[in-house]
Design a protein around this motif. Structure first.
Motif, short mmCIF file in Angstrom:
data_model
loop_
_atom_site.label_atom_id
_atom_site.label_comp_id
_atom_site.label_asym_id
_atom_site.label_seq_id
_atom_site.Cartn_x
_atom_site.Cartn_y
_atom_site.Cartn_z
N GLY A 49 0.95 -1.31 0.04
CA GLY A 49 -0.59 0.15 0.23
C GLY A 49 1.00 1.03 -0.32
N ALA A 50 0.19 2.13 0.07
CA ALA A 50 0.93 3.63 0.44
C ALA A 50 2.23 3.70 1.50
CB ALA A 50 0.06 5.03 0.16
N ASP A 51 1.96 3.14 2.60
CA ASP A 51 2.31 3.63 3.57
C ASP A 51 3.23 2.52 3.61
OD1 ASP A 51 1.06 0.99 3.80
OD2 ASP A 51 -0.48 1.15 5.59
N GLY A 52 3.61 1.47 2.06
CA GLY A 52 4.49 0.62 2.30
C GLY A 52 4.76 -1.15 2.99
N LEU A 53 3.36 -1.21 3.64
CA LEU A 53 3.04 -1.91 3.95
C LEU A 53 2.43 -2.95 3.74
CD1 LEU A 53 1.68 -1.11 7.74
CD2 LEU A 53 3.98 -1.44 7.06
N PRO A 54 2.93 -4.30 3.05
CA PRO A 54 1.64 -5.32 2.50
C PRO A 54 -0.31 -5.43 3.01
CG PRO A 54 3.02 -6.50 4.14
CD PRO A 54 3.26 -5.34 4.32
N VAL A 55 -0.52 -5.39 1.62
CA VAL A 55 -2.13 -5.39 2.04
C VAL A 55 -2.44 -6.48 2.18
CG1 VAL A 55 -1.81 -3.27 0.51
CG2 VAL A 55 -2.34 -5.70 -0.51
N GLU A 56 -3.94 -6.65 2.43
CA GLU A 56 -4.82 -7.78 2.74
C GLU A 56 -4.60 -8.56 0.97
OE1 GLU A 56 -6.22 -11.01 4.22
OE2 GLU A 56 -4.89 -10.07 5.80
N ASP A 57 -4.33 -9.86 1.20
CA ASP A 57 -4.17 -10.77 -0.01
C ASP A 57 -5.75 -11.97 -0.56
OD1 ASP A 57 -2.44 -11.78 1.35
OD2 ASP A 57 -1.55 -12.39 -0.72
N PHE A 58 -6.87 -11.50 0.59
CA PHE A 58 -7.18 -12.72 0.52
C PHE A 58 -7.58 -13.28 -1.09
CE2 PHE A 58 -11.04 -15.16 1.70
CZ PHE A 58 -10.39 -16.09 1.99
N ASP A 59 -8.56 -11.97 -0.80
CA ASP A 59 -9.45 -12.42 -2.58
C ASP A 59 -8.43 -12.22 -2.88
OD1 ASP A 59 -12.11 -11.61 -0.63
OD2 ASP A 59 -11.62 -9.68 -0.78
N HIS A 60 -6.94 -11.49 -3.89
CA HIS A 60 -6.67 -11.69 -4.54
C HIS A 60 -6.03 -13.16 -4.75
CE1 HIS A 60 -3.14 -10.76 -7.46
NE2 HIS A 60 -2.72 -11.87 -6.61
N PHE A 61 -5.77 -13.96 -3.61
CA PHE A 61 -5.20 -15.77 -3.48
C PHE A 61 -6.06 -15.99 -4.08
CE2 PHE A 61 -4.93 -19.32 -1.03
CZ PHE A 61 -3.55 -19.66 -1.98
N GLU A 62 -7.37 -16.03 -3.40
CA GLU A 62 -8.71 -16.89 -3.49
C GLU A 62 -8.75 -16.65 -5.64
OE1 GLU A 62 -11.44 -18.37 -1.79
OE2 GLU A 62 -9.16 -18.78 -0.08
N ASN A 63 -9.06 -15.40 -6.64
CA ASN A 63 -8.71 -15.76 -7.54
C ASN A 63 -7.78 -16.67 -8.43
OD1 ASN A 63 -11.09 -14.54 -6.83
ND2 ASN A 63 -10.51 -11.95 -7.43
N PHE A 64 -6.54 -16.33 -7.59
CA PHE A 64 -5.69 -16.75 -8.22
C PHE A 64 -5.36 -19.20 -7.79
CE2 PHE A 64 -1.48 -19.13 -7.15
CZ PHE A 64 -0.92 -18.78 -8.01
N TYR A 65 -6.32 -18.97 -7.42
CA TYR A 65 -6.11 -20.66 -6.90
C TYR A 65 -7.38 -21.32 -7.71
CZ TYR A 65 -5.62 -24.53 -3.83
OH TYR A 65 -5.70 -26.30 -3.46
N GLU A 66 -8.11 -19.91 -7.86
CA GLU A 66 -9.94 -20.82 -8.36
C GLU A 66 -9.12 -20.90 -10.07
OE1 GLU A 66 -14.81 -20.52 -9.19
OE2 GLU A 66 -12.84 -19.02 -7.66
N GLU A 67 -8.05 -20.09 -9.70
CA GLU A 67 -8.05 -19.64 -12.00
C GLU A 67 -6.77 -20.65 -12.15
OE1 GLU A 67 -5.99 -16.51 -15.43
OE2 GLU A 67 -6.25 -15.91 -12.46
N ILE A 68 -5.98 -21.41 -10.89
CA ILE A 68 -4.82 -22.33 -11.14
C ILE A 68 -5.51 -24.01 -10.67
CG2 ILE A 68 -3.07 -20.71 -11.62
CD1 ILE A 68 -2.47 -21.75 -8.51
N LEU A 69 -5.69 -23.67 -10.47
CA LEU A 69 -6.96 -25.19 -10.32
C LEU A 69 -8.37 -25.36 -11.26
CD1 LEU A 69 -8.14 -26.94 -8.49
CD2 LEU A 69 -9.21 -25.75 -7.37
N ASP A 70 -8.69 -24.54 -12.10
CA ASP A 70 -9.02 -24.88 -13.54
C ASP A 70 -8.32 -25.64 -14.42
OD1 ASP A 70 -11.70 -24.32 -12.00
OD2 ASP A 70 -11.34 -22.64 -12.36
N GLU A 71 -7.34 -24.41 -14.59
CA GLU A 71 -6.44 -25.03 -15.35
C GLU A 71 -5.58 -25.77 -15.57
OE1 GLU A 71 -3.73 -24.48 -19.09
OE2 GLU A 71 -5.22 -23.32 -18.32
N LEU A 72 -5.13 -26.60 -14.61
CA LEU A 72 -4.39 -27.34 -13.47
C LEU A 72 -4.34 -28.55 -13.68
CD1 LEU A 72 -2.06 -26.05 -11.13
CD2 LEU A 72 -1.10 -27.06 -13.34
#
Length: 326
Positions: free
Chosen positions: A98-121
């Motif tokens: 984020g703007a403060d340099g701290l990591p942001v919460e990536d729960f939704d980002h990770f869920e979308n990534f996991y579902e996408e690669i699950l469908d592909e693999l």
């Protein structure tokens, strides 16, 4: 029993070997022979393979599929030629801070990534486990491990993904020796007690939501059903091919039998016709001689015709004139 060899009575013990006082027996005074050291060689290497006692192979690469030393490691990294497990290094990329340099919460980002690669693999075979790491070390960050039910699935995945791009980076999948993730994962991280944090050398596997676990099980069942249906279709096709082969063999056998019968009939008919033709030729040869003899005999019996002069025809008197009227 007691055994004496070059001084000092020695006593034989089944577990400890020969021993005894003085210099007698194996190992000098109170000498002892270790059964484990006598094994040595391949048996010893098999027992220490992948452990800290293995001075040849890297234990971290054997258990986790990655080593923090990389190619500079002093031990050997065993790279299998085929495996059920495929490692895709650094595939998952966290969202920018984020703007403060701290990591942001990536729960939704990770869920979308996991579902996408699950469908592909899941296109390459039934998946048993799909794990994404959240370690921060350079050798583990963003690594994705997918374990298929068969080695054929791993081979299809490796060949299909090699050279493709995801998120702007080229994928370089490779086979991994990791098949038991219980030994590779950090148990303290699962209990939220790991003191090393993201730089731990054992796997910190990200937890997935209940819906994704349900989808993973559903895809696994579908893949298993598809494999069963394909095996049934293959068995049906094999049975069909066997039937077709047996029918073709029967047809060929019947064709050969008919051909053989026709040849036999043709040979028999040819022999009969040959005999008839020979008899006909013989009769034709005898008939001309017979006809010549008959003609000569007929000429002798016939007399020459007599020459008779024909008499001239008689003259017919002219008709009398009709009487005139008075």
């Amino acid at each position: 029993y007691d055994y004496d060899r070059r001084g000092g009575g020695g006593r034989y013990d089944r577990d400890r070997g020969y021993g005894g006082g003085g210099g007698g027996g194996y190992g000098g005074g109170g000498g002892r022979r270790n059964n484990n050291s006598s094994r040595g060689g391949a048996a010893h290497l098999a027992t220490v393979l992948g452990s800290e006692d293995d001075k040849v192979n890297c234990p971290f690469y054997y258990k986790i599929g990655a080593c923090r030393h990389g190619e500079r490691c002093s031990r050997v990294h065993i790279k299998p030629a085929f495996s059920q497990t495929v490692l895709i290094p650094h595939m998952y990329v966290r969202p920018p801070p984020g703007a403060d340099g701290l990591p942001v919460e990536d729960f939704d980002h990770f869920e979308n990534f996991y579902e996408e690669i699950l469908d592909e693999l899941s296109k390459y075979g039934p998946i048993e486990e799909l794990n994404v790491l959240e370690n921060m070390g350079d050798h583990l960050i963003g690594n994705v491990y997918v374990k298929y039910k068969t080695e054929e699935g791993g081979e299809k995945c490796c060949t299909s993904l090699r050279g493709r791009y995801y998120g702007g980076q080229m994928l370089m999948p490779e086979f991994s020796l990791v098949t038991n993730f219980r030994e590779a994962r950090c148990r303290q991280f699962d209990e939220d007690q790991c003191a090393r944090g993201g730089y731990c050398n054992f796997m910190h596997i990200r937890r997935i939501s209940k819906s994704l676990r349900k989808k993973l099980r559903k895809l696994r069942r579908k893949a298993e059903e598809r494999e069963r249906s394909e095996s049934r279709s293959r068995s049906r096709s094999r049975r069909r091919r066997r039937k077709d082969k047996s029918r073709s063999r029967d047809r060929d056998r019947d064709r050969r039998r008919r051909k053989k019968h026709d040849n036999e009939v043709a040979r028999a008919s040819n022999s009969e016709e040959r005999r008839k033709m020979i008899a006909m030729w013989n009769t034709k040869k005898t008939e001309p001689e017979k006809n010549d003899d008959e003609k000569s005999s007929d000429k002798k019996e016939e007399a020459p015709p007599s020459e008779e002069k024909s008499a001239p025809p008689a003259e017919v008197p002219p008709p009398a004139p009709a009487p005139s009227a008075p």
